[in-house]
Motif scaffolding. Structure first.
Motif, short mmCIF file in Angstrom:
data_model
loop_
_atom_site.label_atom_id
_atom_site.label_comp_id
_atom_site.label_asym_id
_atom_site.label_seq_id
_atom_site.Cartn_x
_atom_site.Cartn_y
_atom_site.Cartn_z
N ILE A 145 81.74 91.40 -66.64
CA ILE A 145 82.04 90.25 -67.47
C ILE A 145 82.95 90.70 -68.59
CG2 ILE A 145 81.07 88.33 -68.80
CD1 ILE A 145 80.12 88.59 -65.82
N MET A 146 84.10 90.06 -68.75
CA MET A 146 85.05 90.46 -69.77
C MET A 146 85.26 89.33 -70.77
SD MET A 146 89.01 91.84 -69.44
CE MET A 146 89.71 90.26 -68.95
N ILE A 147 85.27 89.70 -72.05
CA ILE A 147 85.61 88.77 -73.13
C ILE A 147 86.93 89.23 -73.73
CG2 ILE A 147 84.91 87.80 -75.34
CD1 ILE A 147 82.02 88.47 -74.61
N ASP A 148 87.92 88.36 -73.73
CA ASP A 148 89.19 88.59 -74.42
C ASP A 148 89.22 87.69 -75.64
OD1 ASP A 148 90.41 90.58 -72.98
OD2 ASP A 148 91.46 89.23 -71.62
N SER A 149 89.23 88.30 -76.83
CA SER A 149 89.19 87.54 -78.07
C SER A 149 90.50 87.69 -78.83
CB SER A 149 88.03 88.02 -78.95
OG SER A 149 88.08 87.41 -80.23
N ARG A 150 91.14 86.55 -79.13
CA ARG A 150 92.37 86.59 -79.89
C ARG A 150 92.12 86.84 -81.38
NH1 ARG A 150 93.13 82.28 -76.51
NH2 ARG A 150 92.92 80.75 -78.18
N ALA A 151 90.90 86.63 -81.83
CA ALA A 151 90.52 86.98 -83.19
C ALA A 151 89.86 88.36 -83.16
CB ALA A 151 89.55 85.95 -83.78
N PHE A 152 90.23 89.24 -84.07
CA PHE A 152 89.72 90.60 -84.06
C PHE A 152 88.19 90.61 -84.10
CE2 PHE A 152 93.83 92.07 -86.34
CZ PHE A 152 94.51 92.04 -85.13
N LEU A 153 87.61 91.52 -83.31
CA LEU A 153 86.16 91.65 -83.23
C LEU A 153 85.66 92.81 -84.08
CD1 LEU A 153 85.78 91.06 -79.40
CD2 LEU A 153 84.81 89.61 -81.18
N THR A 154 84.46 92.66 -84.60
CA THR A 154 83.81 93.71 -85.37
C THR A 154 82.55 94.16 -84.64
OG1 THR A 154 84.62 92.83 -87.48
CG2 THR A 154 82.71 94.28 -87.57
N VAL A 155 82.41 95.46 -84.44
CA VAL A 155 81.19 96.00 -83.86
C VAL A 155 80.09 95.97 -84.91
CG1 VAL A 155 80.10 98.05 -82.88
CG2 VAL A 155 82.44 97.46 -82.24
#
Length: 378
Positions: A344-354
């Protein structure tokens, strides 16, 4: 629609020869905008684009063993958070206990992916069995609870202040999702039997905080409903049934759900795509407008030899990534073309924070060094 500056052109040697034949061995990298739905270019390199010697700084790729997270808590709305931004959050929840309170997310739609386990879900719309490989889409504001029949593990993706939708033809191509594949809850004997006059709580998450409402009866007391808004379920195996052997499936065709700021794709087993010894798609890539998070569900992950089911990788935008060199040669070029992975892949155009609250034992700290080590084998 963005009026991109597009100047179709070519320069130099533009044939990928990963087998070393031809004028020169090359490694193809695709550079794309708008999740590869915008303009793109294929650049042919003399060396593997992910063949760095060292990698320093916060941009580094990261990997997690989510299966190592401890079970609980009782309320899924407070499950361990893995990634987040203003438009989305990803949580991971393990439980084998029946929920004795209801959950309701007022912050956005919730998409649940069942990694392991089976059981039943009760919600405003009725009774719905679940098993591994299911997506369950809970529209914002839906009250629900589960009764697992065995230890169950869920990845929960929230579309904060937004909704999950289906990709249109331009996003999903010929493999866009057929709504007829979805399963709906039923108001059946099992749903009626769970209705009682005991005191029940509903835990409601709004702006990240949980409030509690207590009722002197079970709020899941519907006797019927009508309309076109509902909880729906989809299993990756149902997607696989609609793929023909040998059918070419570009990355965009794997898109399963979309929101205004991110997309979710389902990578399922493929058979007979291309020829052995020839790369099928340019696995080295630079998706310059999206951070990439992949959860590995089942099978052998042919681009990542050390990655196992239940693990996840995070590749922020800003650097090229792709297979380890050893996997590139042994599994992606020389091996037969069949794949067995489900991811399952998530492509996020808004930067992600771990979320830095993830325990150290659940993160593979040396992941970034696996490319460095692999260079020794080239």
């Amino acid at each position: 629609m963005t009026n991109w500056i597009r100047l179709p052109n070519s320069e130099g040697q533009c044939v990928a020869r990963s087998d070393g034949q031809g004028d020169q061995k090359t490694y193809q990298r695709e550079v794309g905008r708008a999740g590869f739905a915008g303009p793109s270019a294929q650049i042919y390199h003399r060396h593997p684009p992910a063949g760095w010697a060292t990698f320093e700084g916060p941009l580094r790729p990261r990997a997690f063993s989510l299966g190592k997270l401890s079970p609980g808590p009782a309320c899924p709305l407070q499950a361990r958070r893995v990634l987040h931004n203003d438009h989305m959050e990803v949580r991971y929840w393990k439980t084998e206990s029946k929920m004795h309170a209801l959950a309701r997310n007022a912050d956005g739609d919730t998409l649940i992916f069942v990694h392991n386990g089976s059981g039943v879900l009760f919600c405003d719309y009725g009774h719905l069995p679940y098993c591994d490989g299911d997506y369950i889409l809970l529209p914002r504001g839906t009250a629900w609870r589960i009764e697992p029949s065995e230890l169950s593990e869920f990845m929960m993706i929230e579309a904060t202040a937004s909704a999950f939708k289906l990709p249109d033809a331009s996003q999903g191509g010929p493999s866009a999702i057929n709504p007829m594949l979805f399963t709906l809850p039923r108001i059946d004997d099992a749903f009626i039997a769970q209705q009682d006059d005991a005191f029940w709580e509903i835990h409601i998450k709004r702006r990240g905080q949980v409030s509690t409402l207590t009722y002197p009866f079970n709020p899941l007391d519907a006797i019927g409903w009508e309309g076109d808004l509902c909880v729906v379920k989809l299993n990756w195996r149902d997607l696989a049934k609609h793929r023909s052997d040998g059918q070419r499936t570009p990355p965009a065709a794997s898109c399963t759900f979309v929101t205004d700021t991110f997309a979710i794709s389902t990578f399922i087993p493929k058979v007979g795509e291309g020829e052995s010894g020839i790369m099928r798609v340019p696995f080295y890539h630079s998706n310059e407008d999206a951070d990439e998070f992949i959860f590995y569900h089942r099978g052998e992950f042919f681009s990542r030899g050390e990655i196992k089911a239940g693990m996840a990788t995070f590749h922020p935008s800003g650097f090229p990534h792709g297979p380890h060199p050893s996997a590139y040669q042994t599994k992606m070029v020389k091996a037969p073309v069949e794949t067995e992975e489900v991811a399952i892949m998530i492509d996020s155009r808004a930067f992600l924070t771990v979320d830095e609250s993830i325990p150290d034992g659940a993160e593979w700290k040396a992941y970034v060094k696996t490319w460095e080590k692999a260079q020794e084998t080239l």
